[in-house]
Design an enzyme around this catalytic site. Structure first.
Site, PDB file in Angstrom:
ATOM      1  N   GLY A   7       0.833  -1.210   0.000  1.00 19.35           N
ATOM      2  CA  GLY A   7       0.000   0.000   0.000  1.00 19.35           C
ATOM      3  C   GLY A   7       0.862   1.251   0.000  1.00 19.35           C
ATOM      4  O   GLY A   7       0.505   2.274   0.587  1.00 19.35           O
ATOM      5  N   THR A   9       1.663   3.343  -2.394  1.00 19.41           N
ATOM      6  CA  THR A   9       1.456   4.340  -3.451  1.00 19.41           C
ATOM      7  C   THR A   9       0.715   5.578  -2.972  1.00 19.41           C
ATOM      8  O   THR A   9       0.737   6.613  -3.626  1.00 19.41           O
ATOM      9  CB  THR A   9       0.644   3.723  -4.608  1.00 19.41           C
ATOM     10  N   ARG A  10       0.016   5.456  -1.852  1.00 24.55           N
ATOM     11  CA  ARG A  10      -0.813   6.578  -1.370  1.00 24.55           C
ATOM     12  C   ARG A  10      -0.725   6.653   0.147  1.00 24.55           C
ATOM     13  O   ARG A  10      -0.310   5.703   0.803  1.00 24.55           O
ATOM     14  CB  ARG A  10      -2.297   6.315  -1.691  1.00 24.55           C
ATOM     15  N   ASN A  81       1.478  -2.335   5.445  1.00 21.72           N
ATOM     16  CA  ASN A  81       0.667  -1.135   5.613  1.00 21.72           C
ATOM     17  C   ASN A  81      -0.667  -1.220   4.868  1.00 21.72           C
ATOM     18  O   ASN A  81      -1.641  -0.585   5.272  1.00 21.72           O
ATOM     19  CB  ASN A  81       1.472   0.073   5.120  1.00 21.72           C
ATOM     20  N   SER A 135      -3.568   0.181  14.172  1.00 23.44           N
ATOM     21  CA  SER A 135      -4.403   1.375  14.345  1.00 23.44           C
ATOM     22  C   SER A 135      -4.762   1.511  15.816  1.00 23.44           C
ATOM     23  O   SER A 135      -4.761   0.524  16.554  1.00 23.44           O
ATOM     24  CB  SER A 135      -5.700   1.208  13.549  1.00 23.44           C
ATOM     25  N   TYR A 148     -13.430  -3.640  11.099  1.00 22.95           N
ATOM     26  CA  TYR A 148     -12.127  -2.952  10.987  1.00 22.95           C
ATOM     27  C   TYR A 148     -11.367  -3.090  12.313  1.00 22.95           C
ATOM     28  O   TYR A 148     -10.180  -3.426  12.327  1.00 22.95           O
ATOM     29  CB  TYR A 148     -12.367  -1.472  10.645  1.00 22.95           C
ATOM     30  N   LYS A 152      -7.709  -4.995  13.091  1.00 22.62           N
ATOM     31  CA  LYS A 152      -6.527  -4.332  13.656  1.00 22.62           C
ATOM     32  C   LYS A 152      -6.098  -4.991  14.967  1.00 22.62           C
ATOM     33  O   LYS A 152      -4.899  -5.093  15.252  1.00 22.62           O
ATOM     34  CB  LYS A 152      -6.808  -2.834  13.842  1.00 22.62           C
ATOM     35  N   ILE A 181      -5.100  10.057  10.913  1.00 28.40           N
ATOM     36  CA  ILE A 181      -4.120  10.545   9.936  1.00 28.40           C
ATOM     37  C   ILE A 181      -4.864  11.031   8.693  1.00 28.40           C
ATOM     38  O   ILE A 181      -5.815  10.378   8.228  1.00 28.40           O
ATOM     39  CB  ILE A 181      -3.132   9.413   9.540  1.00 28.40           C
TER      40      ILE A 181
HETATM   41  P1  NDP Z   1      -5.340   4.882   1.935  1.00 37.52           P
HETATM   42  O1  NDP Z   1      -6.691   4.436   1.551  1.00 37.52           O
HETATM   43  O2  NDP Z   1      -4.969   6.307   1.755  1.00 37.52           O
HETATM   44  O3  NDP Z   1      -4.225   3.966   1.224  1.00 37.52           O
HETATM   45  C1  NDP Z   1      -4.320   2.578   1.305  1.00 37.52           C
HETATM   46  C2  NDP Z   1      -3.219   1.932   0.497  1.00 37.52           C
HETATM   47  O4  NDP Z   1      -3.372   0.504   0.579  1.00 37.52           O
HETATM   48  C3  NDP Z   1      -3.277   2.296  -0.976  1.00 37.52           C
HETATM   49  O5  NDP Z   1      -1.973   2.352  -1.503  1.00 37.52           O
HETATM   50  C4  NDP Z   1      -4.057   1.141  -1.567  1.00 37.52           C
HETATM   51  O6  NDP Z   1      -3.780   1.023  -2.964  1.00 37.52           O
HETATM   52  C5  NDP Z   1      -3.504  -0.032  -0.759  1.00 37.52           C
HETATM   53  N1  NDP Z   1      -4.395  -1.197  -0.720  1.00 37.52           N
HETATM   54  C6  NDP Z   1      -5.701  -1.243  -0.387  1.00 37.52           C
HETATM   55  N2  NDP Z   1      -6.181  -2.494  -0.523  1.00 37.52           N
HETATM   56  C7  NDP Z   1      -5.153  -3.249  -0.942  1.00 37.52           C
HETATM   57  C8  NDP Z   1      -5.014  -4.628  -1.282  1.00 37.52           C
HETATM   58  N3  NDP Z   1      -6.050  -5.476  -1.217  1.00 37.52           N
HETATM   59  N4  NDP Z   1      -3.806  -5.085  -1.689  1.00 37.52           N
HETATM   60  C9  NDP Z   1      -2.751  -4.237  -1.779  1.00 37.52           C
HETATM   61  N5  NDP Z   1      -2.821  -2.930  -1.494  1.00 37.52           N
HETATM   62  C10 NDP Z   1      -4.012  -2.442  -1.084  1.00 37.52           C
HETATM   63  O7  NDP Z   1      -5.207   4.472   3.485  1.00 37.52           O
HETATM   64  P2  NDP Z   1      -4.256   5.040   4.634  1.00 37.52           P
HETATM   65  O8  NDP Z   1      -2.973   5.470   4.061  1.00 37.52           O
HETATM   66  O9  NDP Z   1      -5.036   5.948   5.465  1.00 37.52           O
HETATM   67  O10 NDP Z   1      -4.056   3.693   5.492  1.00 37.52           O
HETATM   68  C11 NDP Z   1      -2.880   2.904   5.410  1.00 37.52           C
HETATM   69  C12 NDP Z   1      -2.907   1.931   6.592  1.00 37.52           C
HETATM   70  O11 NDP Z   1      -2.946   2.662   7.811  1.00 37.52           O
HETATM   71  C13 NDP Z   1      -4.124   1.016   6.602  1.00 37.52           C
HETATM   72  O12 NDP Z   1      -3.766  -0.250   7.062  1.00 37.52           O
HETATM   73  C14 NDP Z   1      -5.045   1.700   7.615  1.00 37.52           C
HETATM   74  O13 NDP Z   1      -5.949   0.794   8.205  1.00 37.52           O
HETATM   75  C15 NDP Z   1      -4.044   2.235   8.600  1.00 37.52           C
HETATM   76  N6  NDP Z   1      -4.513   3.327   9.425  1.00 37.52           N
HETATM   77  C16 NDP Z   1      -4.956   4.496   8.869  1.00 37.52           C
HETATM   78  C17 NDP Z   1      -5.384   5.532   9.687  1.00 37.52           C
HETATM   79  C18 NDP Z   1      -5.839   6.843   9.161  1.00 37.52           C
HETATM   80  O14 NDP Z   1      -6.344   7.670   9.985  1.00 37.52           O
HETATM   81  N7  NDP Z   1      -5.718   7.150   7.886  1.00 37.52           N
HETATM   82  C19 NDP Z   1      -5.416   5.382  11.149  1.00 37.52           C
HETATM   83  C20 NDP Z   1      -4.931   4.117  11.613  1.00 37.52           C
HETATM   84  C21 NDP Z   1      -4.497   3.139  10.781  1.00 37.52           C
HETATM   85  P3  NDP Z   1      -4.821   0.360  -4.002  1.00 37.52           P
HETATM   86  O15 NDP Z   1      -6.177   0.868  -3.650  1.00 37.52           O
HETATM   87  O16 NDP Z   1      -4.316   0.780  -5.333  1.00 37.52           O
HETATM   88  O17 NDP Z   1      -4.680  -1.119  -3.811  1.00 37.52           O
END
Ligand code: NDP
Length: 244
Positions: A7, A9-10, A81, A135, A148, A152, A181
């Protein structure tokens, strides 16, 4: 030093990948879609590469591991991640088995099997690290997205299990628990969270940024926590503090 960030890329994953890249690591980022990677490539050149992977699919993970082996030979740091929020927030009395499987397959089963499949590349190094992004939901009950929270909480135990199993091979396993975040994941509930923060839900009154998590992971990746394993780092603006 070579790192793999799922994950990457974003959002938080990208924040982690960029901190590692800025500090000399070569990084393999992976996600289902390549969107966002072009920009990383233009910033960091050949030290960053992409391979598509859906972490809920074990065959896809195996293909990723083969690519990583070809590219790097061995891996110093694996960052689990990749994760998703519920497609729709629903009360635990209403979620369906499909909702449950969707979340658990990506967030929990993904983290478990990515870790398992990367062990041969991690143990080629004398010292290596796995960082699992869980998380604050690992210990906080949100009844409108219970699946969710369960995913976690499961990552917390996955961290302990792999820590116990892999210490003899020089692999440390650390859990980083982000708070609120600012990413795509929270964009739909940003106003709600900003209001909660202004009302005092966290001692540090701001949303976290991906680089806040990136800097924690970088420190683990650089070996600053090498006598720690199974350890939790709360990177959450102090959300974890009970205040009387
Ligand atoms: P985003 O939605 O911004 O990014 C998620 C990333 O995971 C993307 O790169 C997405 O790319 C990738 N992803 C999603 N599903 C899959 C899959 N099946 N296989 C491979 N890659 C996948 O989320 P965040 O950056 O906010 O979250 C990142 C991590 O942090 C997660 O585990 C989230 O639960 C955790 N987190 C986030 C919080 C927040 O407040 N934002 C708080 C606590 C934890 P693509 O869709 O192209 O596959």
């Amino acid at each position: 030093m070579n790192a793999v960030v799922t994950g990457g890329t974003r959002g938080i994953g990208r924040g982690i990948a960029e901190e590692l890249l800025k500090n000399g690591f070569s990084v393999l980022v992976t996600s289902r879609n390549e969107n966002g990677f072009d920009e990383m490539k233009s910033l960091y050149g050949d030290r960053v590469c992409f391979y598509p992977c859906d972490v809920s699919d074990v065959k896809s993970i195996e293909a990723l591991v083969s690519f990583a082996e070809e590219k790097f030979g061995s891996v110093d740091v694996l960052v689990n991640n990749a994760g998703v929020a519920p497609r729709e927030r629903r009360d635990i009395l209403e979620i369906t088995p499909d909702d449950f499987d969707f979340l658990l397959d990506i967030n929990l089963k993904g983290t478990f099997f990515v870790s398992q499949k990367f062990v041969p590349l991690l143990t080629k190094k004398e010292k290596s690290r796995i960082v699992n992004i869980s998380s604050m939901s690992a210990y906080t009950a949100s009844v409108n997205r219970g699946e969710y929270c369960i995913s976690k909480a499961g990552i917390s135990m996955t961290t302990k299990l792999f820590a116990a199993r892999l210490a003899e091979y020089g692999v440390s396993v650390i859990e980083v628990r982000p708070g609120i975040i600012e990413t795509d994941m929270t964009s739909g509930v940003k106003e709600k969270y900003e209001k909660l923060i202004s009302e005092g839900i966290t001692p540090i009154k701001r949303m976290g940024q991906p680089e806040d998590i990136g800097r924690c992971v970088l420190s683990v990746a650089q070996g600053n926590f090498d006598f720690c394993t199974g350890t939790v780092i709360d990177c959450d603006g102090g959300f974890n503090v009970r205040i009387l």
